[in-house]
Design a protein around this motif. Structure first.
Motif, PDB file in Angstrom:
ATOM      1  N   LEU A  88       0.840  -1.198   0.000  1.00 30.44           N
ATOM      2  CA  LEU A  88       0.000   0.000   0.000  1.00 30.44           C
ATOM      3  C   LEU A  88       0.869   1.240   0.000  1.00 30.44           C
ATOM      4  O   LEU A  88       1.868   1.320   0.710  1.00 30.44           O
ATOM      5  N   LYS A  89       0.480   2.228  -0.805  1.00 26.78           N
ATOM      6  CA  LYS A  89       1.168   3.510  -0.775  1.00 26.78           C
ATOM      7  C   LYS A  89       0.530   4.347   0.324  1.00 26.78           C
ATOM      8  O   LYS A  89      -0.648   4.245   0.595  1.00 26.78           O
ATOM      9  N   ASN A  90       1.335   5.177   0.964  1.00 22.19           N
ATOM     10  CA  ASN A  90       0.904   6.070   2.047  1.00 22.19           C
ATOM     11  C   ASN A  90       0.395   5.310   3.266  1.00 22.19           C
ATOM     12  O   ASN A  90      -0.412   5.817   4.022  1.00 22.19           O
ATOM     13  N   ALA A  91       0.844   4.089   3.469  1.00 15.60           N
ATOM     14  CA  ALA A  91       0.481   3.321   4.665  1.00 15.60           C
ATOM     15  C   ALA A  91       1.738   3.122   5.509  1.00 15.60           C
ATOM     16  O   ALA A  91       2.778   2.711   5.001  1.00 15.60           O
ATOM     17  N   ILE A  92       1.631   3.461   6.789  1.00 19.29           N
ATOM     18  CA  ILE A  92       2.782   3.387   7.696  1.00 19.29           C
ATOM     19  C   ILE A  92       2.334   2.728   8.997  1.00 19.29           C
ATOM     20  O   ILE A  92       1.283   3.065   9.542  1.00 19.29           O
ATOM     21  N   ILE A  93       3.150   1.812   9.487  1.00 22.88           N
ATOM     22  CA  ILE A  93       2.963   1.219  10.809  1.00 22.88           C
ATOM     23  C   ILE A  93       4.034   1.815  11.706  1.00 22.88           C
ATOM     24  O   ILE A  93       5.228   1.665  11.443  1.00 22.88           O
ATOM     25  N   LYS A  94       3.627   2.514  12.756  1.00 17.95           N
ATOM     26  CA  LYS A  94       4.568   3.129  13.688  1.00 17.95           C
ATOM     27  C   LYS A  94       4.667   2.253  14.929  1.00 17.95           C
ATOM     28  O   LYS A  94       3.659   1.770  15.439  1.00 17.95           O
ATOM     29  N   GLY A  95       5.885   2.065  15.394  1.00 17.38           N
ATOM     30  CA  GLY A  95       6.088   1.242  16.582  1.00 17.38           C
ATOM     31  C   GLY A  95       7.415   1.556  17.238  1.00 17.38           C
ATOM     32  O   GLY A  95       8.122   2.480  16.840  1.00 17.38           O
ATOM     33  N   ARG A  96       7.743   0.765  18.250  1.00 13.43           N
ATOM     34  CA  ARG A  96       9.020   0.929  18.941  1.00 13.43           C
ATOM     35  C   ARG A  96       9.505  -0.431  19.406  1.00 13.43           C
ATOM     36  O   ARG A  96       8.715  -1.346  19.642  1.00 13.43           O
ATOM     37  N   ILE A  97      10.811  -0.544  19.509  1.00 14.80           N
ATOM     38  CA  ILE A  97      11.435  -1.801  19.916  1.00 14.80           C
ATOM     39  C   ILE A  97      11.443  -1.874  21.431  1.00 14.80           C
ATOM     40  O   ILE A  97      11.838  -0.931  22.112  1.00 14.80           O
ATOM     41  N   LEU A  98      10.989  -3.000  21.979  1.00 15.86           N
ATOM     42  CA  LEU A  98      11.038  -3.201  23.423  1.00 15.86           C
ATOM     43  C   LEU A  98      12.410  -3.734  23.841  1.00 15.86           C
ATOM     44  O   LEU A  98      13.075  -3.159  24.690  1.00 15.86           O
ATOM     45  N   HIS A  99      12.843  -4.850  23.257  1.00 13.31           N
ATOM     46  CA  HIS A  99      14.168  -5.402  23.557  1.00 13.31           C
ATOM     47  C   HIS A  99      14.523  -6.492  22.549  1.00 13.31           C
ATOM     48  O   HIS A  99      13.654  -7.022  21.859  1.00 13.31           O
ATOM     49  N   SER A 100      15.805  -6.818  22.505  1.00 17.47           N
ATOM     50  CA  SER A 100      16.285  -7.937  21.709  1.00 17.47           C
ATOM     51  C   SER A 100      16.571  -9.099  22.637  1.00 17.47           C
ATOM     52  O   SER A 100      16.972  -8.904  23.786  1.00 17.47           O
ATOM     53  N   HIS A 101      16.359 -10.305  22.166  1.00  8.86           N
ATOM     54  CA  HIS A 101      16.615 -11.478  23.004  1.00  8.86           C
ATOM     55  C   HIS A 101      16.912 -12.685  22.126  1.00  8.86           C
ATOM     56  O   HIS A 101      16.790 -12.631  20.906  1.00  8.86           O
ATOM     57  N   LEU A 102      17.337 -13.761  22.757  1.00 12.10           N
ATOM     58  CA  LEU A 102      17.586 -15.017  22.070  1.00 12.10           C
ATOM     59  C   LEU A 102      16.391 -15.932  22.255  1.00 12.10           C
ATOM     60  O   LEU A 102      15.830 -16.025  23.342  1.00 12.10           O
ATOM     61  N   GLU A 103      15.990 -16.619  21.181  1.00 12.52           N
ATOM     62  CA  GLU A 103      14.883 -17.559  21.275  1.00 12.52           C
ATOM     63  C   GLU A 103      15.340 -18.841  21.953  1.00 12.52           C
ATOM     64  O   GLU A 103      16.522 -19.003  22.281  1.00 12.52           O
ATOM     65  N   ASN A 104      14.421 -19.760  22.172  1.00 10.13           N
ATOM     66  CA  ASN A 104      14.767 -21.041  22.776  1.00 10.13           C
ATOM     67  C   ASN A 104      15.719 -21.815  21.881  1.00 10.13           C
ATOM     68  O   ASN A 104      15.692 -21.700  20.659  1.00 10.13           O
ATOM     69  N   LYS A 105      16.548 -22.647  22.516  1.00 14.25           N
ATOM     70  CA  LYS A 105      17.557 -23.393  21.786  1.00 14.25           C
ATOM     71  C   LYS A 105      16.929 -24.538  21.000  1.00 14.25           C
ATOM     72  O   LYS A 105      16.077 -25.261  21.507  1.00 14.25           O
ATOM     73  N   ILE A 106      17.371 -24.677  19.767  1.00 11.70           N
ATOM     74  CA  ILE A 106      16.942 -25.782  18.918  1.00 11.70           C
ATOM     75  C   ILE A 106      18.088 -26.783  18.878  1.00 11.70           C
ATOM     76  O   ILE A 106      19.222 -26.429  18.541  1.00 11.70           O
ATOM     77  N   THR A 107      17.823 -28.020  19.246  1.00 10.96           N
ATOM     78  CA  THR A 107      18.836 -29.060  19.250  1.00 10.96           C
ATOM     79  C   THR A 107      18.711 -29.900  17.987  1.00 10.96           C
ATOM     80  O   THR A 107      17.639 -30.395  17.664  1.00 10.96           O
TER      81      THR A 107
END
Length: 116
Positions: free
Chosen positions: A62-81
């Motif tokens: 879409l033209k002229n469509a914007i989603i505004k937001g903010r970053i809370l934090h970065s983290h590591l996901e659960n470990k995949i074995t």
């Protein structure tokens, strides 16, 4: 809440609503050093916006469509074995992997300069 949008980020399509938080693998436009807490972000890759009874569909975005937001934090996901084994060969390999992830909250959805 009947107002939502579908965005494309991190190689996936995601249905977002205002005031909710989401986890994604990476933002294409941001480097890892810019992912500090409370960093404001703008997402322009909006595929669809549903505003109660009206649906706006982009081709592809879409033209002229914007989603505004903010970053809370970065983290590591659960470990995949991952465990590889060849039977009758006596070979075994076990290793793991943790994917970097970013949690962000959507503050507003706007279309043609008006917040929905």
């Amino acid at each position: 809440m009947n107002i939502y949008a579908i965005i494309e980020t991190g190689g996936k399509q995601l249905r977002v609503e205002s005031g909710r938080f989401y986890d994604i693998r990476h933002f294409a436009s941001l480097k890892s050093q810019n992912l500090s807490s409370n960093t404001k972000i703008l997402i322009y890759r909006v595929l669809l916006i549903c505003n109660e009874a009206t649906i706006s569909l982009g081709q592809p975005w879409l033209k002229n469509a914007i989603i505004k937001g903010r970053i809370l934090h970065s983290h590591l996901e659960n470990k995949i074995t991952v465990y590889k084994m060849n039977s009758k060969k006596k070979t075994r390999c076990k290793f793991g992997h943790r994917q970097n992830s970013t949690r962000f909250v959507v503050d507003s959805i706007s279309l043609n300069g008006k917040e929905l």
